[in-house]
Design an enzyme around this catalytic site. Sequence first.
Site, PDB file in Angstrom:
ATOM      1  N   LYS A  11     -42.050 -28.843  -6.895  1.00  0.00           N
ATOM      2  CA  LYS A  11     -41.939 -28.536  -5.281  1.00  0.00           C
ATOM      3  C   LYS A  11     -41.351 -30.282  -5.294  1.00  0.00           C
ATOM      4  CE  LYS A  11     -41.828 -24.490  -3.784  1.00  0.00           C
ATOM      5  NZ  LYS A  11     -42.120 -22.924  -2.506  1.00  0.00           N
ATOM      6  N   TYR A  51     -33.270 -18.794  -2.694  1.00  0.00           N
ATOM      7  CA  TYR A  51     -34.238 -18.014  -1.840  1.00  0.00           C
ATOM      8  C   TYR A  51     -33.538 -17.170  -0.145  1.00  0.00           C
ATOM      9  CZ  TYR A  51     -38.089 -20.879  -3.121  1.00  0.00           C
ATOM     10  OH  TYR A  51     -39.534 -21.525  -3.659  1.00  0.00           O
ATOM     11  N   PHE A  59     -38.300 -19.131   9.055  1.00  0.00           N
ATOM     12  CA  PHE A  59     -38.509 -20.513   8.699  1.00  0.00           C
ATOM     13  C   PHE A  59     -37.539 -20.796   7.153  1.00  0.00           C
ATOM     14  CE2 PHE A  59     -41.090 -17.174   5.855  1.00  0.00           C
ATOM     15  CZ  PHE A  59     -40.986 -17.684   4.566  1.00  0.00           C
ATOM     16  N   ARG A  87     -48.902 -17.108 -10.912  1.00  0.00           N
ATOM     17  CA  ARG A  87     -50.087 -16.746  -9.963  1.00  0.00           C
ATOM     18  C   ARG A  87     -50.714 -16.840  -9.470  1.00  0.00           C
ATOM     19  NH1 ARG A  87     -45.017 -16.090  -5.795  1.00  0.00           N
ATOM     20  NH2 ARG A  87     -46.070 -14.953  -4.617  1.00  0.00           N
ATOM     21  N   THR A  93     -49.430 -18.566  -1.132  1.00  0.00           N
ATOM     22  CA  THR A  93     -48.083 -19.390  -0.556  1.00  0.00           C
ATOM     23  C   THR A  93     -49.102 -21.207   0.350  1.00  0.00           C
ATOM     24  OG1 THR A  93     -47.466 -17.392  -0.966  1.00  0.00           O
ATOM     25  CG2 THR A  93     -46.161 -19.245   0.928  1.00  0.00           C
ATOM     26  N   ARG A 104     -51.884 -25.068  -6.091  1.00  0.00           N
ATOM     27  CA  ARG A 104     -51.884 -25.537  -4.328  1.00  0.00           C
ATOM     28  C   ARG A 104     -52.838 -25.840  -3.670  1.00  0.00           C
ATOM     29  NH1 ARG A 104     -47.850 -19.987  -3.901  1.00  0.00           N
ATOM     30  NH2 ARG A 104     -46.087 -21.474  -4.236  1.00  0.00           N
ATOM     31  N   ASN A 114     -45.174 -26.579   0.167  1.00  0.00           N
ATOM     32  CA  ASN A 114     -47.044 -26.378  -1.020  1.00  0.00           C
ATOM     33  C   ASN A 114     -46.381 -26.215  -2.608  1.00  0.00           C
ATOM     34  OD1 ASN A 114     -44.430 -24.475  -1.932  1.00  0.00           O
ATOM     35  ND2 ASN A 114     -45.894 -22.495  -0.804  1.00  0.00           N
ATOM     36  N   HIS A 117     -43.304 -23.542  -7.076  1.00  0.00           N
ATOM     37  CA  HIS A 117     -42.687 -22.277  -7.281  1.00  0.00           C
ATOM     38  C   HIS A 117     -43.260 -21.389  -7.781  1.00  0.00           C
ATOM     39  CE1 HIS A 117     -40.288 -18.967  -6.424  1.00  0.00           C
ATOM     40  NE2 HIS A 117     -40.047 -19.096  -8.001  1.00  0.00           N
ATOM     41  N   GLU A 128     -34.108 -15.441 -12.159  1.00  0.00           N
ATOM     42  CA  GLU A 128     -34.311 -17.486 -11.859  1.00  0.00           C
ATOM     43  C   GLU A 128     -34.011 -18.224 -12.563  1.00  0.00           C
ATOM     44  OE1 GLU A 128     -37.077 -16.662  -8.176  1.00  0.00           O
ATOM     45  OE2 GLU A 128     -38.195 -16.766 -10.306  1.00  0.00           O
TER      46      GLU A 128
END
Length: 140
Positions: A11, A51, A59, A87, A93, A104, A114, A117, A128
Amino acid sequence: MKGNRTFTMIKPDAVKAGHIGAILAKINEGGFRIVAMKYTKLSAEKAGEFYAVHSARPFYGELVEFMSSGPIVAAILEKDNAVEDFRTLIGATNPAEAQPGTIRALFAKSIGENAVHGSDSDENAAIECAFHFAGTEIYK
Ligand code: ATP
Ligand code: MG
């Protein structure tokens, strides 16, 4: 059967902070193989589309603004049980809740900014991957 592909983005916060190389190293050390990758920037429209599932969340505006605020690295990763294992590698998150040593925990600034993704299901991983890459941009 679990799929062997997931989709990731480094990100804008992590790109700006100079963490591309360190995050790619963690991805490789985690046993993932990169089969597609690009350095690119999302328009607000594209970020909103990506998203869209969060469009009703408070948010959402902030998320779209952040994800279109600077360049990202988008990639398709392969490994057995890719979605779940990735993950685990990236952590929760909210970086304050992420296990030590996860991407993270190491590189994220906040729950919003964060660092990375990771797809949350095989179905979304396929959607995706196709959102960011043509079939001709994937090399095994
Ligand atoms: P991602 O989909 O980016 O991998 P995730 O699956 O861990 O993250 P989601 O619930 O899908 O988490 O939320 C998508 C993104 O929205 C988060 O990664 C984060 O950038 C942002 N976000 C989620 N919750 C919040 C929050 N409470 N405040 C601000 N931003 C948030
Ligand atoms: Mg998610």
